[in-house]
Design a protein around this motif. Structure first.
Motif, PDB file in Angstrom:
ATOM      1  N   ILE A  30       0.850  -1.196   0.000  1.00 33.89           N
ATOM      2  CA  ILE A  30       0.000   0.000   0.000  1.00 33.89           C
ATOM      3  C   ILE A  30       0.878   1.235   0.000  1.00 33.89           C
ATOM      4  N   PRO A  31       0.817   2.075  -1.037  1.00 33.80           N
ATOM      5  CA  PRO A  31       0.145   1.769  -2.293  1.00 33.80           C
ATOM      6  C   PRO A  31       0.949   0.753  -3.098  1.00 33.80           C
ATOM      7  N   CYS A  32       0.280   0.147  -4.037  1.00 38.12           N
ATOM      8  CA  CYS A  32       0.892  -0.929  -4.823  1.00 38.12           C
ATOM      9  C   CYS A  32       1.648  -0.357  -6.022  1.00 38.12           C
ATOM     10  N   PRO A  33       2.956  -0.625  -6.113  1.00 31.48           N
ATOM     11  CA  PRO A  33       3.710  -0.161  -7.285  1.00 31.48           C
ATOM     12  C   PRO A  33       3.292  -0.933  -8.545  1.00 31.48           C
ATOM     13  N   THR A  84     -11.897   4.767   3.976  1.00 35.12           N
ATOM     14  CA  THR A  84     -12.748   5.802   3.402  1.00 35.12           C
ATOM     15  C   THR A  84     -11.945   6.565   2.347  1.00 35.12           C
ATOM     16  N   ILE A  85     -12.650   6.992   1.332  1.00 34.05           N
ATOM     17  CA  ILE A  85     -12.015   7.755   0.256  1.00 34.05           C
ATOM     18  C   ILE A  85     -12.434   9.206   0.427  1.00 34.05           C
ATOM     19  N   ASP A  86     -11.460  10.049   0.641  1.00 38.95           N
ATOM     20  CA  ASP A  86     -11.689  11.479   0.819  1.00 38.95           C
ATOM     21  C   ASP A  86     -12.398  12.043  -0.413  1.00 38.95           C
ATOM     22  N   SER A  87     -13.325  12.971  -0.206  1.00 35.76           N
ATOM     23  CA  SER A  87     -14.091  13.520  -1.335  1.00 35.76           C
ATOM     24  C   SER A  87     -13.194  14.226  -2.351  1.00 35.76           C
ATOM     25  N   ALA A  88     -12.143  14.885  -1.904  1.00 36.25           N
ATOM     26  CA  ALA A  88     -11.221  15.545  -2.834  1.00 36.25           C
ATOM     27  C   ALA A  88     -10.469  14.509  -3.673  1.00 36.25           C
ATOM     28  N   ALA A  95      -2.685   4.343  -5.451  1.00 35.12           N
ATOM     29  CA  ALA A  95      -2.064   5.368  -4.602  1.00 35.12           C
ATOM     30  C   ALA A  95      -3.072   6.481  -4.293  1.00 35.12           C
ATOM     31  N   ALA A  96      -3.820   6.914  -5.316  1.00 30.54           N
ATOM     32  CA  ALA A  96      -4.802   7.980  -5.108  1.00 30.54           C
ATOM     33  C   ALA A  96      -5.860   7.559  -4.097  1.00 30.54           C
ATOM     34  N   LEU A  97      -6.323   6.329  -4.203  1.00 30.72           N
ATOM     35  CA  LEU A  97      -7.363   5.863  -3.283  1.00 30.72           C
ATOM     36  C   LEU A  97      -6.845   5.782  -1.852  1.00 30.72           C
ATOM     37  N   TYR A  98      -5.531   5.791  -1.698  1.00 29.50           N
ATOM     38  CA  TYR A  98      -4.922   5.856  -0.362  1.00 29.50           C
ATOM     39  C   TYR A  98      -4.424   7.266  -0.035  1.00 29.50           C
ATOM     40  N   GLY A  99      -4.857   8.249  -0.840  1.00 33.75           N
ATOM     41  CA  GLY A  99      -4.593   9.642  -0.505  1.00 33.75           C
ATOM     42  C   GLY A  99      -3.386  10.283  -1.148  1.00 33.75           C
ATOM     43  N   ASP A 100      -2.623   9.540  -1.962  1.00 32.73           N
ATOM     44  CA  ASP A 100      -1.447  10.107  -2.632  1.00 32.73           C
ATOM     45  C   ASP A 100      -1.798  10.357  -4.095  1.00 32.73           C
ATOM     46  N   LEU A 101      -2.044  11.621  -4.433  1.00 33.28           N
ATOM     47  CA  LEU A 101      -2.455  11.959  -5.793  1.00 33.28           C
ATOM     48  C   LEU A 101      -1.291  12.141  -6.762  1.00 33.28           C
ATOM     49  N   GLU A 102      -0.065  12.230  -6.263  1.00 35.29           N
ATOM     50  CA  GLU A 102       1.083  12.493  -7.145  1.00 35.29           C
ATOM     51  C   GLU A 102       1.219  11.488  -8.290  1.00 35.29           C
ATOM     52  N   PRO A 103       1.151  10.166  -8.035  1.00 38.97           N
ATOM     53  CA  PRO A 103       1.259   9.231  -9.170  1.00 38.97           C
ATOM     54  C   PRO A 103       0.142   9.413 -10.198  1.00 38.97           C
TER      55      PRO A 103
END
Length: 130
Positions: free
Chosen positions: A6-9, A59-63, A112-120
């Motif tokens: 998590i997150p999965c490469p 939970t997935i943040d709305s943003a 990654a995004a679903l775990y809050g990291d939008l950079e990838p």
């Protein structure tokens, strides 16, 4: 099956081509209580799948959801995925990705995004803004 990072490469995203492989990968994510992610071969094209139902406490943040939704809409508009692709809110699927490498890149970015990291996701779909 080894635990899903998590997150999965991209290189660790499970190939869930075929019913048995899909069920194995999905069951493993459910047992680990993590967001499921996988790629599947559909002939020469690929499908990306992610499902938050395997992680009931997550939970997935709305943003984050909005950024993922915008990325999927952009991929559809630019014909990188089919119009019947799904942008959630808990199940995500990208149909008709051109190559396995691109499918893995999108799967890893989505996870990654679903775990809050939008950079990838921003790197994979540059038109996505946080």
């Amino acid at each position: 099956m080894e635990p899903l990072p998590i997150p999965c490469p991209a290189d660790r995203v499970p190939d869930a081509t075929g019913l048995e492989a899909f069920e194995t990968a999905y069951r493993a994510a459910k047992q680990q209580r993590v967001v499921f992610v996988a790629v599947e071969s559909q002939g020469p094209r690929w499908t990306v799948k992610a499902d938050a139902l395997t992680a009931p406490q997550h939970t997935i943040d709305s943003a984050v959801y909005e950024a993922v939704r915008e990325a999927v809409i952009h991929l559809i508009r630019t014909r990188q995925v089919r119009p019947d692709s799904s942008a959630g809110p808990v199940y995500f699927v990208l149909h008709d990705v051109e190559t396995e490498g691109r499918a893995r890149e999108l799967a890893a970015a989505l996870h990654a995004a679903l775990y809050g990291d939008l950079e990838p996701l921003i790197r994979a779909v540059p038109e996505t803004s946080p």
